[in-house]
Design an enzyme around this catalytic site. Structure first.
Site, PDB file in Angstrom:
ATOM      1  N   TYR A 117       0.759  -1.069  -0.052  1.00  0.00           N
ATOM      2  CA  TYR A 117       0.083   0.075   0.158  1.00  0.00           C
ATOM      3  C   TYR A 117       0.852   1.089  -0.025  1.00  0.00           C
ATOM      4  O   TYR A 117       0.344   2.383  -0.624  1.00  0.00           O
ATOM      5  CB  TYR A 117      -0.775   0.368   1.241  1.00  0.00           C
ATOM      6  CG  TYR A 117      -2.227  -0.784   1.222  1.00  0.00           C
ATOM      7  CD1 TYR A 117      -1.960  -2.153   0.952  1.00  0.00           C
ATOM      8  CD2 TYR A 117      -3.496  -0.430   1.199  1.00  0.00           C
ATOM      9  CE1 TYR A 117      -3.059  -2.948   1.074  1.00  0.00           C
ATOM     10  CE2 TYR A 117      -4.417  -0.946   1.237  1.00  0.00           C
ATOM     11  CZ  TYR A 117      -4.295  -2.619   1.292  1.00  0.00           C
ATOM     12  OH  TYR A 117      -5.569  -3.156   1.295  1.00  0.00           O
ATOM     13  N   LYS A 160       3.996 -15.099   2.988  1.00  0.00           N
ATOM     14  CA  LYS A 160       4.150 -16.108   1.647  1.00  0.00           C
ATOM     15  C   LYS A 160       5.657 -16.158   1.452  1.00  0.00           C
ATOM     16  O   LYS A 160       6.369 -15.737   0.506  1.00  0.00           O
ATOM     17  CB  LYS A 160       3.622 -15.190   0.495  1.00  0.00           C
ATOM     18  CG  LYS A 160       3.542 -15.817  -0.805  1.00  0.00           C
ATOM     19  CD  LYS A 160       2.457 -17.015  -0.898  1.00  0.00           C
ATOM     20  CE  LYS A 160       2.839 -17.801  -2.276  1.00  0.00           C
ATOM     21  NZ  LYS A 160       1.660 -18.960  -2.328  1.00  0.00           N
ATOM     22  N   ASP A 192      -2.102 -18.582   1.276  1.00  0.00           N
ATOM     23  CA  ASP A 192      -2.885 -19.267   0.679  1.00  0.00           C
ATOM     24  C   ASP A 192      -3.725 -20.525   1.316  1.00  0.00           C
ATOM     25  O   ASP A 192      -4.827 -20.648   1.343  1.00  0.00           O
ATOM     26  CB  ASP A 192      -2.387 -19.756  -0.773  1.00  0.00           C
ATOM     27  CG  ASP A 192      -1.128 -20.631  -0.654  1.00  0.00           C
ATOM     28  OD1 ASP A 192      -0.291 -20.573   0.551  1.00  0.00           O
ATOM     29  OD2 ASP A 192      -0.509 -20.895  -1.652  1.00  0.00           O
ATOM     30  N   ASP A 216      -5.967  -7.271   4.738  1.00  0.00           N
ATOM     31  CA  ASP A 216      -7.130  -6.830   4.198  1.00  0.00           C
ATOM     32  C   ASP A 216      -7.893  -8.180   3.809  1.00  0.00           C
ATOM     33  O   ASP A 216      -9.149  -8.156   3.841  1.00  0.00           O
ATOM     34  CB  ASP A 216      -6.738  -5.835   2.872  1.00  0.00           C
ATOM     35  CG  ASP A 216      -7.743  -5.234   2.153  1.00  0.00           C
ATOM     36  OD1 ASP A 216      -8.891  -5.047   2.719  1.00  0.00           O
ATOM     37  OD2 ASP A 216      -7.855  -5.177   0.952  1.00  0.00           O
ATOM     38  N   ASP A 220     -11.694  -9.753   5.358  1.00  0.00           N
ATOM     39  CA  ASP A 220     -13.233  -9.874   4.804  1.00  0.00           C
ATOM     40  C   ASP A 220     -13.453 -11.461   4.793  1.00  0.00           C
ATOM     41  O   ASP A 220     -14.931 -11.720   5.165  1.00  0.00           O
ATOM     42  CB  ASP A 220     -13.033  -9.524   3.304  1.00  0.00           C
ATOM     43  CG  ASP A 220     -13.610  -8.056   3.026  1.00  0.00           C
ATOM     44  OD1 ASP A 220     -13.181  -7.334   3.834  1.00  0.00           O
ATOM     45  OD2 ASP A 220     -14.345  -7.669   2.027  1.00  0.00           O
TER      46      ASP A 220
HETATM   47  C1  IPM Z   1     -10.206  -1.694   4.515  1.00  0.00           C
HETATM   48  C2  IPM Z   1     -10.409  -0.979   2.926  1.00  0.00           C
HETATM   49  C3  IPM Z   1      -9.228  -0.248   2.638  1.00  0.00           C
HETATM   50  C4  IPM Z   1      -7.974  -1.068   2.445  1.00  0.00           C
HETATM   51  C5  IPM Z   1      -9.148   0.565   1.074  1.00  0.00           C
HETATM   52  C6  IPM Z   1     -10.795   1.300   1.004  1.00  0.00           C
HETATM   53  C7  IPM Z   1      -8.068   1.514   1.145  1.00  0.00           C
HETATM   54  O1  IPM Z   1     -10.354  -2.280   2.106  1.00  0.00           O
HETATM   55  O2  IPM Z   1     -10.170  -0.655   5.340  1.00  0.00           O
HETATM   56  O3  IPM Z   1     -10.226  -2.921   4.685  1.00  0.00           O
HETATM   57  O4  IPM Z   1      -7.606  -1.591   1.633  1.00  0.00           O
HETATM   58  O5  IPM Z   1      -7.227  -0.918   3.766  1.00  0.00           O
HETATM   59 MN    MN Z   2     -10.745  -4.143   2.896  1.00  0.00          MN
END
Ligand code: IPM
Ligand code: MN
Ligand code: NAD
Length: 325
Positions: A117, A160, A192, A216, A220
């Site tokens: 990032y 990784k 993975d 990240d 999710d």
């Molecule tokens: C998160 C989001 C952010 C990230 C984006 C919007 C920059 O996906 O907070 O998880 O990738 O960190």
């Molecule tokens: Mn995210």
């Protein structure tokens, strides 16, 4: 000490809808805390041309803690100035490097201000486009230490290392920190496999520590397998300065404006703010319990229920009023 101040950044899409509920809850739980609203993201670009206006950043630096809704708007996906840049700049400016993302019984500790990032990126003369993943051992050490300190006896470090130089350094640093925590069992797992294990055998995990991009994606996934993306909060902590508290989910443009977003992630982020940002663990626990009760009594659409965002928020406040009466 001056009175605590929370800067509220409602953000975009469903952001203002869930931020409204968080504000009402804060007014109830922490009436002494001043809440100041500022612009970030697409809303800030529209008003000022900048996704993180100087005035917003200055207020955040001065705040006790920052409570943030998601940013992002499809209108700006191909633009040079994008809402997400405001968020990344805010994280970096506050040095909020330790991103705690609890999901169910799993805690993901995601490094938040390094890696892909924030490495060099650009376009070469021949048209090649690049992003680079860079880490200094000190950046790894401080977040890994946090993860060990927060764990309940088991840390899974995800990398990784079979491919990446940064991951091999990450592993060395984890092993070095592990030697300072003899009571914590440490395990290394390739990313993975970690995705597969999270999806199929979630209970094996206590605390996962990993670099920015892996964290990240895995957060999710962890949210999805432990009840849904609408439930997952986060706390991004610095050493000393204000932390940023925000949902894991995004601005959900597909449901924005309909009043049906689940505000749980935002309200649980508010609980993390009460705990880590304001040092009020009892209020945090009361809010967590009230949210759990509302999830039973007034589930939102994403959970198969019928409650609107506002109805869910009202159920939380009703529960809080009952237990605090
Ligand atoms: C998160 C989001 C952010 C990230 C984006 C919007 C920059 O996906 O907070 O998880 O990738 O960190
Ligand atoms: Mn995210
Ligand atoms: P998203 O998380 O916004 O949405 C993914 C899916 O989950 C959608 O179907 C959405 O409706 C659903 N969802 C998300 N939150 C929900 C909630 N509270 N209640 C019910 N359903 C919910 O992911 P995306 O669509 O990939 O991203 C949309 C925008 O959000 C993008 O611009 C992205 O950059 C941004 N984003 C911002 C943050 C942040 O500010 N921290 C985090 C993630 C994504």
């Amino acid at each position: 000490m001056s009175d605590p101040t929370v800067v509220l950044l409602p953000g975009d899409g469903v952001g203002p809808e869930v931020a409204r509920e968080a504000k009402l809850v804060l007014e109830l739980v922490a009436p002494d805390v001043a809440v100041e609203e500022r612009l970030i993201g697409a809303a800030a670009i529209r008003a000022t041309g900048d996704p993180l206006p100087e005035e917003t950043l200055a207020a955040c630096r001065e705040a006790t803690a920052v409570l943030k809704g998601p940013v992002g708007d499809p209108e700006f996906d191909a633009a040079d100035v994008r809402p997400e840049q405001g968020l990344l700049r805010l994280r970096a400016a506050l040095d909020a490097y330790a991103n705690l993302r609890p999901a169910g019984d799993v805690l993901i500790v995601r490094e938040l201000v390094g890696g892909l990032y924030f490495g060099a990126s650009g376009v070469r003369d021949d048209g090649t486009v690049f992003d680079t993943c860079e880490y200094h051992p000190d950046q790894v050490r401080r977040v890994v230490r946090r993860a060990f300190a927060l764990s309940r006896g088991h840390v899974t470090s995800v990398d990784k290392a079979n491919v990446l130089e940064t991951s091999r350094m990450w592993r060395r640093v984890v092993n070095e920190v592990a030697s300072q925590f003899p009571d914590v069992r440490v395990e290394h797992m390739l990313v993975d496999n970690a995705a597969m294990q999270l999806a199929t055998n979630t209970e094996q995990f206590d605390t996962i520590v990993t670099e920015n991009m892996f964290g990240d994606i895995l957060s999710d996934l962890a949210a999805a397998v432990t009840g849904g993306i609408g439930l997952a909060p986060s706390a991004s902590l610095a050493d000393g300065g204000p932390g940023i508290f925000e949902p894991v989910h995004g601005s959900a443009p597909d449901i924005a404006g309909r009043g049906i977003a689940n505000p749980t992630a935002m309200l649980r982020s508010t609980a993390l703010l009460l705990d880590h940002g304001l040092g009020r663990p009892e209020d945090a626990q009361a809010l967590m319990r009230a949210v759990d009760a509302a999830l039973e009594s007034a589930p939102t659409f994403d959970l198969g229920g019928t409650a609107s965002t506002a109805e869910f928020g009202a159920a939380v406040r009703e529960q809080l009023a009952l237990t605090r009466a």
